[in-house]
Design a protein around this motif. Structure first.
Motif, mmCIF file in Angstrom:
data_model
loop_
_atom_site.group_PDB
_atom_site.id
_atom_site.type_symbol
_atom_site.label_atom_id
_atom_site.label_comp_id
_atom_site.label_asym_id
_atom_site.label_seq_id
_atom_site.Cartn_x
_atom_site.Cartn_y
_atom_site.Cartn_z
ATOM 1 N N VAL A 1 0.838 -1.203 0.084
ATOM 2 C CA VAL A 1 0.099 0.003 -0.048
ATOM 3 C C VAL A 1 0.949 1.247 0.095
ATOM 4 N N LYS B 1 0.560 3.893 -3.174
ATOM 5 C CA LYS B 1 0.177 5.267 -2.624
ATOM 6 C C LYS B 1 1.313 6.123 -2.953
ATOM 7 N N ARG B 2 2.442 5.872 -2.838
ATOM 8 C CA ARG B 2 3.628 6.742 -3.098
ATOM 9 C C ARG B 2 3.552 6.882 -4.676
ATOM 10 N N ILE C 1 0.840 6.895 -6.414
ATOM 11 C CA ILE C 1 -0.327 7.788 -7.050
ATOM 12 C C ILE C 1 -0.153 8.881 -6.546
ATOM 13 N N ARG C 2 0.164 9.234 -5.084
ATOM 14 C CA ARG C 2 -0.197 10.494 -4.615
ATOM 15 C C ARG C 2 1.320 11.022 -4.544
ATOM 16 N N GLN D 1 2.515 7.648 3.306
ATOM 17 C CA GLN D 1 1.775 7.645 4.579
ATOM 18 C C GLN D 1 2.352 7.314 5.973
ATOM 19 N N HIS E 1 1.183 4.160 7.841
ATOM 20 C CA HIS E 1 1.546 2.996 7.292
ATOM 21 C C HIS E 1 3.216 2.739 7.600
ATOM 22 N N GLU F 1 -4.884 6.637 9.631
ATOM 23 C CA GLU F 1 -5.101 7.114 8.237
ATOM 24 C C GLU F 1 -6.572 7.762 8.206
ATOM 25 N N LEU G 1 -6.746 11.364 6.773
ATOM 26 C CA LEU G 1 -7.547 11.668 5.537
ATOM 27 C C LEU G 1 -8.895 12.514 5.788
#
Length: 73
Positions: free
Chosen positions: A12, A16-17, A19-20, A24, A27, A64, A68
């Motif tokens: 994950v 996420k790295r 995509i965003r 996080q 995580h 998270e 968020l």
């Protein structure tokens, strides 16, 4: 019981790295907690180890969700 959730959190984080573009912290903390738990795994019963893994994943999920929720407002 430790390897599956650890692998999930690592995947994950990488997703996420990609995509965003950022990591996080929840995580990363979860991975750190699993790494700390690993040397003590043989001292715990399977139920206690499972409970510890669930607790770590709950901490990550709650952290998270809070982070968020704060970013979307």
């Amino acid at each position: 019981m430790i390897g599956g959730p650890l692998l999930y959190l690592a995947g994950v984080i990488l997703f996420k790295r990609a995509i965003r573009g950022h990591l996080q912290p929840s995580h990363l903390a979860g991975i750190g907690l699993f790494v700390i738990l690993t040397p003590f795994a043989h001292l715990l019963t399977p139920l206690a180890l499972f409970t510890a893994a669930i607790a770590i994943m709950l901490i990550v999920a709650i952290w998270e969700a809070i982070s968020l929720g704060r970013n979307s407002a």
